[in-house]
Design a protein around this motif. Structure first.
Motif, short mmCIF file in Angstrom:
data_model
loop_
_atom_site.label_atom_id
_atom_site.label_comp_id
_atom_site.label_asym_id
_atom_site.label_seq_id
_atom_site.Cartn_x
_atom_site.Cartn_y
_atom_site.Cartn_z
N ASP A 1 4.40 5.75 -5.26
CA ASP A 1 4.53 5.80 -6.72
C ASP A 1 3.51 6.76 -7.33
O ASP A 1 3.82 7.53 -8.24
CB ASP A 1 4.34 4.39 -7.29
N TRP A 2 2.29 6.74 -6.80
CA TRP A 2 1.22 7.61 -7.32
C TRP A 2 1.56 9.09 -7.14
O TRP A 2 1.34 9.91 -8.03
CB TRP A 2 -0.09 7.28 -6.62
N HIS B 1 0.83 -1.21 0.00
CA HIS B 1 0.00 0.00 0.00
C HIS B 1 0.86 1.26 0.00
O HIS B 1 0.59 2.21 -0.75
CB HIS B 1 -0.93 0.01 1.22
N LEU B 2 1.89 1.27 0.82
CA LEU B 2 2.75 2.45 0.90
C LEU B 2 3.50 2.69 -0.42
O LEU B 2 3.62 3.84 -0.88
CB LEU B 2 3.76 2.30 2.04
N ILE B 3 3.99 1.62 -1.03
CA ILE B 3 4.70 1.75 -2.31
C ILE B 3 3.76 2.24 -3.40
O ILE B 3 4.13 3.08 -4.24
CB ILE B 3 5.34 0.40 -2.71
N ARG C 1 5.10 5.11 -12.35
CA ARG C 1 6.06 4.30 -13.11
C ARG C 1 6.27 2.93 -12.48
O ARG C 1 6.37 1.93 -13.19
CB ARG C 1 7.40 5.04 -13.21
N LEU C 2 6.35 2.88 -11.15
CA LEU C 2 6.59 1.60 -10.48
C LEU C 2 5.42 0.66 -10.68
O LEU C 2 5.59 -0.53 -10.91
CB LEU C 2 6.83 1.83 -8.98
N VAL C 3 4.19 1.20 -10.56
CA VAL C 3 3.01 0.37 -10.78
C VAL C 3 2.96 -0.14 -12.21
O VAL C 3 2.68 -1.30 -12.48
CB VAL C 3 1.72 1.16 -10.45
N GLY C 4 3.25 0.75 -13.16
CA GLY C 4 3.27 0.33 -14.56
C GLY C 4 4.32 -0.72 -14.84
O GLY C 4 4.08 -1.67 -15.60
N LEU C 5 5.50 -0.56 -14.22
CA LEU C 5 6.55 -1.55 -14.41
C LEU C 5 6.14 -2.90 -13.84
O LEU C 5 6.37 -3.94 -14.46
CB LEU C 5 7.84 -1.06 -13.72
N PHE C 6 5.51 -2.87 -12.67
CA PHE C 6 5.07 -4.12 -12.04
C PHE C 6 4.04 -4.84 -12.93
O PHE C 6 4.12 -6.04 -13.15
CB PHE C 6 4.46 -3.83 -10.67
N ILE C 7 3.10 -4.07 -13.46
CA ILE C 7 2.04 -4.67 -14.30
C ILE C 7 2.66 -5.26 -15.56
O ILE C 7 2.31 -6.35 -16.01
CB ILE C 7 0.97 -3.62 -14.65
#
Length: 224
Positions: free
Chosen positions: A205-206, A199-201, A212-218
């Motif tokens: 990122d938001w 949740h914190l990450i 970018r981090l969420v997009g990279l993870f997906i």
């Protein structure tokens, strides 16, 4: 009619949950034993102990052991030091202020992120979900601790973790500090703090990395 004193061997004991099962001497049934059914003693029950007990029927309809004691162990009052519960510290001003500071620190990033999310996407769901799920999770913790004390079937850890993941982790954190429940089990704490970190990450990122981090993870997960 005087209750019959029975005898059996303790075949299962979960010390962290405070209950186990006695195999009666005639082998006819397994009897549920909760720690509160034992007379005061310094000896913690262990598998293999011979238990003397009487039978009673609990509210759940199951046969329970009551008025039990461990054979060969003299019943005696617990040392006075053991009656100084740590929970009393929870209600002291210093402990309360410490908990409030920890909650504020943990909720700061998700709170700012949820507000920014609501303002930019016109979607208030995170702002609503966090307090609602925190309340639900706190209630489940309290219910689970009550069940443990009464020797009833427990709420599964998977269910608690699911509620934490759905936004109730802050309520779980408060319950761990206030109720002192699930706070010492290492395996549970590992999963809990992984959920908090996710949740914190996400909100970090938001707010600061343009997702970018969420997009990279997906991309890694769904594109192999």
């Amino acid at each position: 009619m005087k209750p019959v004193l029975r005898k059996g061997k303790l075949t299962t004991w979960k010390d962290d949950k405070g209950f186990g099962f006695i195999c009666s001497s005639d082998g006819s049934q397994d009897v549920f034993l909760h720690i509160t059914a034992l007379k005061e003693t310094n000896h913690r029950p262990q598998v293999g102990d011979v238990i003397c007990y009487q039978l009673t029927v609990g509210k759940d309809g199951r046969i329970h052991a009551c008025n039990a004691f461990i054979e060969g162990v003299v019943s005696q009052p617990m040392p006075r030091a053991s009656y100084c519960p740590i929970e009393k510290e929870t209600f002291q001003p210093k402990a309360k202020s410490s908990l409030m500071f920890e909650v504020l620190l943990l909720s700061l990033l998700p709170g700012l992120g949820a507000m920014h999310f609501a303002l930019t996407t016109f979607n208030p769901i995170p702002l609503i979900l966090y307090p609602v799920m925190s309340f639900v999770t706190f209630a489940l913790y309290a219910d689970d601790k009550s069940r443990a004390k009464q020797g009833r079937w427990r709420i599964s850890e998977k269910r608690l973790h699911l509620c934490e993941f759905m936004g109730g982790w802050l309520g779980g954190f408060i319950a761990q500090r206030r109720l002192r429940h699930k706070s010492r089990k290492v395996s549970y704490q590992v999963v809990f703090w992984v959920i908090v970190a996710i949740h914190l990450i996400f909100w970090l990122d938001w707010l600061f990395f343009g997702k970018r981090l969420v997009g990279l993870f997906i991309s890694v997960v769904f594109r192999g």
